[in-house]
Design a protein around this motif. Structure first.
Motif, PDB file in Angstrom:
ATOM      1  N   LYS A  69       0.897  -0.955  -0.036  1.00 20.67           N
ATOM      2  CA  LYS A  69      -0.228  -0.102  -0.088  1.00 20.67           C
ATOM      3  C   LYS A  69       0.795   1.432  -0.017  1.00 20.67           C
ATOM      4  CE  LYS A  69      -4.034   0.121   2.279  1.00 20.67           C
ATOM      5  NZ  LYS A  69      -5.123   0.225   3.289  1.00 20.67           N
ATOM      6  N   ILE A  70       0.667   2.301  -0.753  1.00 21.56           N
ATOM      7  CA  ILE A  70       1.349   3.500  -0.883  1.00 21.56           C
ATOM      8  C   ILE A  70       1.371   4.216   0.467  1.00 21.56           C
ATOM      9  CG2 ILE A  70       1.415   5.661  -2.178  1.00 21.56           C
ATOM     10  CD1 ILE A  70       2.376   3.405  -3.716  1.00 21.56           C
ATOM     11  N   VAL A  71       0.261   4.230   1.127  1.00 19.32           N
ATOM     12  CA  VAL A  71       0.311   4.854   2.461  1.00 19.32           C
ATOM     13  C   VAL A  71       1.451   4.073   3.325  1.00 19.32           C
ATOM     14  CG1 VAL A  71      -1.730   3.317   3.431  1.00 19.32           C
ATOM     15  CG2 VAL A  71      -1.190   5.754   4.120  1.00 19.32           C
ATOM     16  N   ASP A  72       1.281   2.858   3.271  1.00 16.91           N
ATOM     17  CA  ASP A  72       2.543   2.093   4.114  1.00 16.91           C
ATOM     18  C   ASP A  72       3.984   2.333   3.597  1.00 16.91           C
ATOM     19  OD1 ASP A  72       0.351   0.873   5.634  1.00 16.91           O
ATOM     20  OD2 ASP A  72       0.582  -1.201   4.441  1.00 16.91           O
ATOM     21  N   LEU A  73       4.052   2.745   2.563  1.00 18.48           N
ATOM     22  CA  LEU A  73       5.337   3.085   2.089  1.00 18.48           C
ATOM     23  C   LEU A  73       5.641   4.399   2.585  1.00 18.48           C
ATOM     24  CD1 LEU A  73       7.882   2.653  -0.008  1.00 18.48           C
ATOM     25  CD2 LEU A  73       6.475   3.651  -1.350  1.00 18.48           C
ATOM     26  N   ALA A  74       4.668   5.371   2.758  1.00 16.34           N
ATOM     27  CA  ALA A  74       4.902   6.730   3.095  1.00 16.34           C
ATOM     28  C   ALA A  74       5.271   6.949   4.506  1.00 16.34           C
ATOM     29  CB  ALA A  74       3.742   7.635   2.653  1.00 16.34           C
TER      30      ALA A  74
END
Length: 328
Positions: free
Chosen positions: A229-234
């Motif tokens: 998930k992109i939010v987890d990467l962020a």
């Protein structure tokens, strides 16, 4: 395989090109030709490689077939990287994307056949699977042209590689997020549910070489890639920055964006085989002599599709991936 061979790389001054050239030089090629239209990027790359005697830089545009034919003289392998790659740019200027990504690819095919090149490797994208934007559509058309070229009366073989987001490439979300954390104290994400496939650049090029060596011609080699998930990467990048009170702002999906990316569509899964632990291979629906027979002992995949919303990495796994790539 590349020892004493001449290699042409279109669009070779980008992140993929740098790593491809680094790994090619280890194989003792005769010459590597970098064919791009950006003089400044060529100058920078020449300096980065200390004016390596085996690198030959050629100013040219894949939209101009005559220039490509001249560049392809006595070439053994072509790695076709040149493309307009940014989704918003291709949405805003579809005619330019068509000229470069579709007509330019056909020019590469024509030049390779004219010059009797041994093999052409086309670097495609997950956005070509069931495309929802003009970039993906143009790359899907490029794939079809590359596959069809294997039906022509030529000794040149053509193969496609399809991958997802490669960590740290030009315009990568990692660089965008790190800059936003430092400069704005907040990170903009189009949708909190968005997922993407990721792979390190070094691993991507190694897999490209494998497909180059082991393909017959007419296949689409699909890299198996971890997703997150992109939010987890962020969140991982925010934590690694050591800064506090960094806000995550939801911006809304841009035209042509998907929540989950596909590496393999439902339609394609019907003609896809499990090649090994690193690859699926999509076999074409058109007839290419000897291809289906070559893969007759491989098992069909047991997947309806292959998208980035399943098997997601944990934040710890994302952190390990970023550390491996040297991004944190």
């Amino acid at each position: 395989m590349f020892s004493n061979q001449t290699v042409l790389v279109t669009g070779g001054t980008g992140s993929w090109g740098y790593e491809l050239v680094r790994q090619l030089l280890k194989e003792n090629p005769k010459e590597i030709r970098i064919f791009t239209r950006n003089e400044s990027n060529q100058f920078t790359m020449k300096q980065e490689f200390d004016n390596h005697p085996k690198l030959h830089f050629i100013i040219g545009d894949i939209k101009e077939k005559d220039a490509l034919i001249e560049a392809c003289c006595d070439v053994d392998f072509i790695f076709h990287l040149a493309a307009l790659k940014h989704v918003p740019v291709c949405e805003d200027q579809p005619i330019e994307a068509l000229k470069t990504n579709v007509i330019g690819t056909q020019n590469v095919i024509d030049a390779a056949i004219t010059c009797n090149v041994h093999r052409v490797v086309y670097i495609s994208t997950d956005k070509a699977a069931n495309p929802s934007n003009f970039y993906g559509l143009s790359k899907a058309m490029g794939e079809r042209l590359i596959i069809h070229a294997n039906t022509l009366k030529t000794n040149t073989r053509f193969v496609c590689i399809r991958g997802g987001n490669v960590l740290g490439t030009n315009g990568s979300v990692i660089h965008v997020f790190k800059r936003q954390i430092q400069e704005k104290q907040k990170v903009g994400i189009t949708d909190l549910n968005m997922t993407r496939f990721f792979l390190t650049l070094q691993d991507a090029i190694k897999l490209v070489f494998k497909a180059t060596i082991e393909s017959l011609g007419g296949e689409i080699f699909v890299m198996k890639m971890p997703a997150c998930k992109i939010v987890d990467l962020a969140q991982v990048l925010i934590e690694a920055s050591g800064k506090e009170n960094i806000e995550i702002e939801e911006l809304g999906i841009r035209p042509g964006e998907k929540i989950n990316e596909l590496l393999l569509s439902k339609y394609e899964s019907k003609t896809t085989i499990a090649y090994d632990d690193e690859y699926f291979v999509i076999l074409p629906s058109i007839h290419i002599p000897g291809l289906k027979e070559h893969y007759s002992n491989y098992k069909p995949i047991n997947l309806e599709s292959y998208h980035s919303g399943t098997g997601l990495m944990s934040q710890n796994e994302i952190k390990e991936m970023l550390m491996k790539g040297g991004f944190i």
